[in-house]
Design a protein around this motif. Structure first.
Motif, PDB file in Angstrom:
ATOM      1  N   UNK A 153       0.833  -1.201   0.000  1.00 33.47           N
ATOM      2  CA  UNK A 153       0.000   0.000   0.000  1.00 33.47           C
ATOM      3  C   UNK A 153       0.867   1.251   0.000  1.00 33.47           C
ATOM      4  N   UNK A 154       2.026   1.147   0.645  1.00 30.46           N
ATOM      5  CA  UNK A 154       2.937   2.283   0.693  1.00 30.46           C
ATOM      6  C   UNK A 154       2.833   3.096   1.965  1.00 30.46           C
ATOM      7  N   UNK A 155       1.967   2.678   2.908  1.00 28.88           N
ATOM      8  CA  UNK A 155       1.805   3.422   4.163  1.00 28.88           C
ATOM      9  C   UNK A 155       2.739   2.842   5.232  1.00 28.88           C
ATOM     10  N   UNK A 156       4.018   2.947   4.971  1.00 27.62           N
ATOM     11  CA  UNK A 156       5.031   2.354   5.844  1.00 27.62           C
ATOM     12  C   UNK A 156       5.769   3.440   6.619  1.00 27.62           C
ATOM     13  N   UNK A 157       5.931   3.208   7.914  1.00 29.03           N
ATOM     14  CA  UNK A 157       6.828   4.019   8.735  1.00 29.03           C
ATOM     15  C   UNK A 157       7.948   3.089   9.188  1.00 29.03           C
ATOM     16  N   UNK A 158       9.143   3.312   8.711  1.00 27.94           N
ATOM     17  CA  UNK A 158      10.251   2.441   9.076  1.00 27.94           C
ATOM     18  C   UNK A 158      10.699   2.731  10.500  1.00 27.94           C
ATOM     19  N   UNK A 159      11.358   1.752  11.104  1.00 27.59           N
ATOM     20  CA  UNK A 159      11.900   1.949  12.450  1.00 27.59           C
ATOM     21  C   UNK A 159      12.885   3.113  12.444  1.00 27.59           C
ATOM     22  N   UNK A 160      13.693   3.198  11.396  1.00 30.93           N
ATOM     23  CA  UNK A 160      14.673   4.282  11.284  1.00 30.93           C
ATOM     24  C   UNK A 160      13.988   5.639  11.292  1.00 30.93           C
ATOM     25  N   UNK A 161      12.885   5.755  10.550  1.00 24.38           N
ATOM     26  CA  UNK A 161      12.150   7.024  10.510  1.00 24.38           C
ATOM     27  C   UNK A 161      11.517   7.335  11.868  1.00 24.38           C
ATOM     28  N   UNK A 162      10.957   6.324  12.497  1.00 22.31           N
ATOM     29  CA  UNK A 162      10.295   6.530  13.792  1.00 22.31           C
ATOM     30  C   UNK A 162      11.290   7.006  14.843  1.00 22.31           C
ATOM     31  N   UNK A 163      12.518   6.498  14.785  1.00 26.67           N
ATOM     32  CA  UNK A 163      13.522   6.850  15.785  1.00 26.67           C
ATOM     33  C   UNK A 163      14.092   8.246  15.598  1.00 26.67           C
ATOM     34  N   UNK A 164      13.724   8.915  14.516  1.00 31.21           N
ATOM     35  CA  UNK A 164      14.107  10.325  14.386  1.00 31.21           C
ATOM     36  C   UNK A 164      13.185  11.228  15.204  1.00 31.21           C
ATOM     37  N   UNK A 165      12.038  10.672  15.665  1.00 28.03           N
ATOM     38  CA  UNK A 165      11.050  11.457  16.403  1.00 28.03           C
ATOM     39  C   UNK A 165      10.958  11.061  17.875  1.00 28.03           C
ATOM     40  N   UNK A 166      11.211   9.793  18.160  1.00 29.14           N
ATOM     41  CA  UNK A 166      11.078   9.306  19.537  1.00 29.14           C
ATOM     42  C   UNK A 166      12.268   8.428  19.888  1.00 29.14           C
ATOM     43  N   UNK A 167      12.422   8.163  21.175  1.00 27.71           N
ATOM     44  CA  UNK A 167      13.497   7.296  21.645  1.00 27.71           C
ATOM     45  C   UNK A 167      13.135   5.837  21.389  1.00 27.71           C
ATOM     46  N   UNK A 168      14.134   4.955  21.346  1.00 25.96           N
ATOM     47  CA  UNK A 168      13.843   3.523  21.182  1.00 25.96           C
ATOM     48  C   UNK A 168      12.919   2.995  22.279  1.00 25.96           C
ATOM     49  N   UNK A 169      13.103   3.475  23.512  1.00 26.38           N
ATOM     50  CA  UNK A 169      12.251   3.020  24.610  1.00 26.38           C
ATOM     51  C   UNK A 169      10.791   3.410  24.389  1.00 26.38           C
ATOM     52  N   UNK A 170      10.557   4.612  23.865  1.00 24.35           N
ATOM     53  CA  UNK A 170       9.181   5.057  23.622  1.00 24.35           C
ATOM     54  C   UNK A 170       8.513   4.176  22.574  1.00 24.35           C
ATOM     55  N   UNK A 171       9.253   3.819  21.540  1.00 30.30           N
ATOM     56  CA  UNK A 171       8.704   2.956  20.496  1.00 30.30           C
ATOM     57  C   UNK A 171       8.411   1.570  21.055  1.00 30.30           C
ATOM     58  N   UNK A 172       9.335   1.062  21.873  1.00 29.88           N
ATOM     59  CA  UNK A 172       9.124  -0.261  22.483  1.00 29.88           C
ATOM     60  C   UNK A 172       7.916  -0.224  23.417  1.00 29.88           C
ATOM     61  N   UNK A 173       7.806   0.835  24.215  1.00 27.29           N
ATOM     62  CA  UNK A 173       6.696   0.951  25.151  1.00 27.29           C
ATOM     63  C   UNK A 173       5.365   1.043  24.412  1.00 27.29           C
ATOM     64  N   UNK A 174       5.374   1.703  23.255  1.00 24.52           N
ATOM     65  CA  UNK A 174       4.158   1.814  22.442  1.00 24.52           C
ATOM     66  C   UNK A 174       3.664   0.431  22.033  1.00 24.52           C
ATOM     67  N   UNK A 175       4.568  -0.414  21.566  1.00 25.02           N
ATOM     68  CA  UNK A 175       4.156  -1.760  21.141  1.00 25.02           C
ATOM     69  C   UNK A 175       3.723  -2.618  22.330  1.00 25.02           C
ATOM     70  N   UNK A 176       4.411  -2.459  23.468  1.00 25.38           N
ATOM     71  CA  UNK A 176       4.082  -3.254  24.644  1.00 25.38           C
ATOM     72  C   UNK A 176       2.778  -2.832  25.292  1.00 25.38           C
ATOM     73  N   UNK A 177       2.309  -1.625  24.989  1.00 22.77           N
ATOM     74  CA  UNK A 177       1.090  -1.118  25.619  1.00 22.77           C
ATOM     75  C   UNK A 177      -0.171  -1.805  25.104  1.00 22.77           C
ATOM     76  N   UNK A 178      -0.049  -2.574  24.054  1.00 23.38           N
ATOM     77  CA  UNK A 178      -1.184  -3.323  23.506  1.00 23.38           C
ATOM     78  C   UNK A 178      -0.837  -4.811  23.493  1.00 23.38           C
ATOM     79  N   UNK A 179      -1.825  -5.660  23.753  1.00 29.16           N
ATOM     80  CA  UNK A 179      -1.564  -7.100  23.696  1.00 29.16           C
ATOM     81  C   UNK A 179      -1.166  -7.495  22.277  1.00 29.16           C
ATOM     82  N   UNK A 180      -0.192  -8.382  22.176  1.00 32.10           N
ATOM     83  CA  UNK A 180       0.363  -8.682  20.855  1.00 32.10           C
ATOM     84  C   UNK A 180      -0.657  -9.261  19.885  1.00 32.10           C
ATOM     85  N   UNK A 181      -1.729  -9.836  20.391  1.00 34.36           N
ATOM     86  CA  UNK A 181      -2.737 -10.410  19.488  1.00 34.36           C
ATOM     87  C   UNK A 181      -3.693  -9.349  18.930  1.00 34.36           C
ATOM     88  N   UNK A 182      -3.708  -8.184  19.527  1.00 26.34           N
ATOM     89  CA  UNK A 182      -4.652  -7.143  19.111  1.00 26.34           C
ATOM     90  C   UNK A 182      -4.055  -6.259  18.015  1.00 26.34           C
TER      91      UNK A 182
END
Length: 326
Positions: free
Chosen positions: A137-166
């Motif tokens: 589709x082309x609606x991709x945000x790469x990890x590299x791009x995301x880390x220009x805006x937030x810290x690695x911990x913030x990105x990790x915490x974002x994913x952990x804040x939701x159950x992995x099956x959801x």
């Protein structure tokens, strides 16, 4: 069975086909991800081997030149390197059918060993603007791009804040919000208690640690595990105000964060380390100025830090600092 160099798997001969998705063959939709071939005896049958086409890589086989079917590669690799049965197999929920169903069928038919995988872990799909994030589709945000805006911990915490099956909706605002949450954890870990050795009162982390372990053992319930972590951080902050010992609680908090891979570093670059060292140096200089009763100069340092988004808090245990997130 083979048809003009193509080899297909008869799914109806596998009596438990569909056991992963809990659907019968008749309930499944044919043609998912692969084109329906008129050569198949049944639309649900899937290819084990495809005859060579012009311009495609090909290998010799008893049925002529060709290439493996889409599902074969995973079965072949796991069988060669991990054996007939593996402990955990993961993937996105969009792979349950047909890919993983077919992988189970062909592997168990070949090895005659059940189960092919003891545990299956399927994650929900990441959504962007309410659509599945997809390279096609082309609606991709790469990890590299995301880390220009937030810290690695913030990105990790974002994913952990939701159950992995959801399913999980990605927005810059939701990810940036995790930086404020990380600040609360940093403040709890950075705080200093008073009279630690002689203090009869201490923050008890045992219940939070037990709840964390229970949540992680319950199908990796990371949102509930994080709730225990932030609950412990709140107890540490209360303990500071009450004059309680917080050393043990801080140690356990760090241990739980380590389980989730959260480092509490400000950024991923050396710039953050230099920034922290400079702030600590300015705080020490301010304290020296206050001891020398040069309050106007001391306030100048405090106000300068405040203008830069760094707030100071003077306590009986010393001066702490935090970054004010807007």
């Amino acid at each position: 069975y083979d048809v003009d160099g193509d080899v297909y798997f008869r799914v109806r001969k596998q009596t438990d086909y569909g056991k992963l998705s809990h659907r019968s063959v008749d309930d499944m939709k044919a043609g998912a991800r692969v084109a329906i071939s008129e050569d198949k005896e049944d639309p649900m049958d899937f290819a084990l081997w495809k005859g060579a086409k012009p311009g495609e890589p090909s290998w010799d086989s008893p049925w002529g030149k060709g290439r493996p079917g889409w599902h074969i590669e995973c079965s072949a690799m796991s069988f060669k390197y991990l054996g007939e049965t593996i402990d955990i197999h993961g993937g996105g929920q969009d792979l349950i059918f047909p890919h993983h169903e077919n992988e189970i069928a062909q592997t168990e038919a070949f090895t005659e060993t059940i189960p092919f995988s003891k545990i299956w872990v399927h994650n929900g799909l990441l959504q962007f603007a309410k659509e599945k994030m997809s390279k096609s589709i082309g609606n991709i945000v790469s990890v590299k791009d995301a880390l220009t805006k937030v810290s690695p911990d913030a990105l990790r915490l974002f994913f952990l804040s939701s159950h992995y099956r959801n399913p999980l909706l990605y927005t810059d605002e939701l990810v940036l919000a995790q930086e404020k949450a990380l600040d609360r954890l940093r403040n709890a870990m950075r705080a200093q208690g008073t009279n630690e050795q002689n203090n009869p009162n201490s923050v008890d982390p045992s219940s939070y640690k037990e709840n964390f372990i229970s949540a992680m053992e319950d199908d990796l319930n990371t949102p509930q595990a994080l709730a225990s972590i932030f609950g412990l951080a709140r107890e540490i902050n209360r303990g500071i105000k009450d004059g309680s010992s917080i050393t043990l609680a801080q140690s356990d908090l760090g241990e739980l964060l380590n389980v989730l891979g959260v480092t509490l570093s400000e950024q991923s670059t050396n710039e953050s380390t230099h920034q922290s060292s400079l702030i600590e140096l300015l705080i020490q200089l301010r304290n020296d100025l206050r001891h020398a009763q040069l309050y106007e100069l001391a306030d100048k340092i405090r106000n300068g830090l405040a203008n830069s988004g760094i707030s100071l808090e003077d306590t009986s245990q010393g001066t702490t600092w935090k970054i004010d997130r807007k």
